[in-house]
Design a protein around this motif. Structure first.
Motif, PDB file in Angstrom:
ATOM      1  N   GLU A 221     -12.594 -19.329  36.471  1.00  0.00           N
ATOM      2  CA  GLU A 221     -12.990 -19.909  35.187  1.00  0.00           C
ATOM      3  C   GLU A 221     -11.784 -20.543  34.514  1.00  0.00           C
ATOM      4  N   ASP A 256     -17.331 -22.956  31.928  1.00  0.00           N
ATOM      5  CA  ASP A 256     -17.783 -22.408  30.643  1.00  0.00           C
ATOM      6  C   ASP A 256     -17.855 -23.601  29.702  1.00  0.00           C
ATOM      7  N   HIS A 283     -20.933 -20.654  32.539  1.00  0.00           N
ATOM      8  CA  HIS A 283     -21.106 -19.815  31.352  1.00  0.00           C
ATOM      9  C   HIS A 283     -21.693 -20.738  30.306  1.00  0.00           C
ATOM     10  N   ASP A 329     -22.714 -16.921  28.115  1.00  0.00           N
ATOM     11  CA  ASP A 329     -21.492 -16.257  27.636  1.00  0.00           C
ATOM     12  C   ASP A 329     -21.322 -16.651  26.179  1.00  0.00           C
TER      13      ASP A 329
HETATM   14 MN    MN Z   1     -16.760 -17.561  29.751  1.00  0.00          MN
END
Ligand code: MN
Ligand code: LRH
Length: 432
Positions: A221, A256, A283, A329
């Protein structure tokens, strides 16, 4: 049969009340879609198959560095968190797996967590390591980094933690480890930009070598800033792609949505990572300024639609060997986390459903003709389609609630949780 935490009779009564209106709305949408040559039943089958993992850390009230204002009935441990995730799944029917974070969800007996999950009808998605905080009794601090730290002993400690997370993931039946690295610097000159990245890649390669088998993936990530405010070791998709390519086929990139500068074209990044065969997962959340971790689709639903448009297009082109993992997330600072997560899973399915309505043959034709207006209109037309009846019908047919938030509020689940769970105290800092 999963143990329902909300009385099924309540959900049935709720659906009976809303059923007639939904049937009419679904019929009307089906007719208008069939005029566009689209079979609503085929779309319904596709969106019913779209599964989004919920973050265990998302069912507690989130906060900022300034404060956290816990709500009533906060989950006190992983078992409470699983209960809340089970309610999200029972009513929304889109989130059959939970993503755990270690050591936040650490318990001695992981088999008990797995058993409780299964009793609730939940599986376990990617597990998340944490080398962005120091734990009580930890030998070496991560203040100046972890997997990229200049000190080999700190890197070894961080590698050992990640391998320990893999072992816990195995006990849960998970098949991926997500590594988000906070490592970075606040001042130019504080760290050597190239060597820090080399150290990170070497550490991730050690972790990759500890994966149990080829069915497991490492999801790397990236994030553009915070907690580092000058340079972040894995700060963008390019760094992430270089690392995933260097580490090997089981290393993929995790996007993300909140980890980009505000004006970034994220769907373009998604297209590039798919082309590189390195898109491992998402995410999902939304943001306006930084890593705001707001509810998916709550700020810019068109941007979420454009991401799913790339995914549906890629799927149609058979552009990947494995579809990317979808997880939420988010940090729920002012809403009931259960409501936000149900609405966010719905927002993801909504974007997916709208992307499935895009007439890609027509779009390719307009693109080939450089008919800009009609090409753009082909996408916007799909986005403007109100697919609410499709999403509700998918839930109803799967045994969920036509209106999950309505059924949830009717159930009094939160009030009952507040009565049996210890009152959580507010604090400064920390998202959980
Ligand atoms: Mn995240
Ligand atoms: C970092 C991040 C990461 C998680 C954390 C909870 O901002 O997105 O995915 O580990 O949030």
């Amino acid at each position: 049969m999963a143990e329902p935490l909300i009385d099924p009779a309540l959900v049935e009564a709720h659906n009976r009340q809303a059923g007639e209106a939904l049937a009419q709305d679904y019929e009307a949408l089906s007719r208008s879609l069939s005029r566009r040559g689209i079979d609503s039943e085929a779309i319904l089958a596709r969106i019913s198959a779209l599964e989004i993992a919920v973050p265990s850390w998302g069912v507690g009230t989130g906060g900022t560095r300034f404060a956290r204002f816990p709500g009533p009935g906060e989950p006190a441990d992983i078992f409470d968190k699983l209960d809340d995730c089970a309610v999200i799944q029972q009513l929304g029917r889109a989130t059959p797996r939970v993503s755990l974070h270690f050591p936040w969800d650490e318990v001695a007996d992981m088999a008990a967590v797995r058993a409780r999950g299964e009793a609730l009808g939940l599986g376990f998605d990617a597990v998340n390591s944490n080398t962005f905080q120091d734990q009580p009794g930890q030998a070496l601090s991560y203040k100046f980094g972890s997997l990229s730290h200049a000190d080999a002993a700190v890197r070894a400690q961080a590698v050992a933690h990640n391998i320990d997370c893999i072992r816990k993931g195995q006990a849960l039946g998970a098949r991926a480890l997500t590594i988000w690295l906070a490592d970075g610097s606040n001042f130019a000159g504080q760290s050597h930009l190239a060597r820090a990245f080399e150290r990170y890649i070497a550490s991730v390669a050690e972790i990759e070598a500890a994966l149990p088998d080829d069915s497991w993936l490492l999801l790397l990530e990236y994030k553009n800033f915070e907690p580092a405010f000058y340079a972040t070791v894995v700060q963008d998709w390019g760094s992430c792609l270089l690392a995933a390519q260097a580490v090997g086929p089981r290393a993929r990139c995790l996007v993300d949505l909140g980890h980009h500068a505000p004006s970034t074209n994220i769907e373009m990044i998604v297209a590039r990572l798919i082309a590189a065969g390195k898109l491992g997962g998402f995410h999902l959340n939304d943001s306006r300024f930084g890593d705001d971790d707001l509810d998916a689709g709550s700020v810019d639903p068109f941007r979420l639609f454009l991401v799913f448009n790339e995914l549906v297009d890629a799927e149609q082109r058979h552009a990947w060997d494995e579809a990317p993992a979808l997880m939420l997330d988010q940090s729920h600072n002012v809403t009931d986390p259960i409501e936000s997560l149900m609405l966010s899973a719905d927002a993801a399915r909504r974007a997916h459903a709208q992307a499935l309505l895009v007439d890609r043959e027509q779009l390719s034709h307009y693109q080939a003709q450089n008919d800009v207006a009609m090409a753009a209109e082909t996408l916007r037309g799909a986005f403007r389609t109100d697919v609410t009846p499709l999403l509700a019908e998918a839930r109803r047919r799967a045994g969920g609630a036509i209106d999950p938030v309505g059924a949830y509020r009717l159930s009094g689940y939160r009030k009952a949780a507040a009565a049996r769970r210890p009152q959580s105290t507010g604090s400064g800092g920390g998202i959980v």
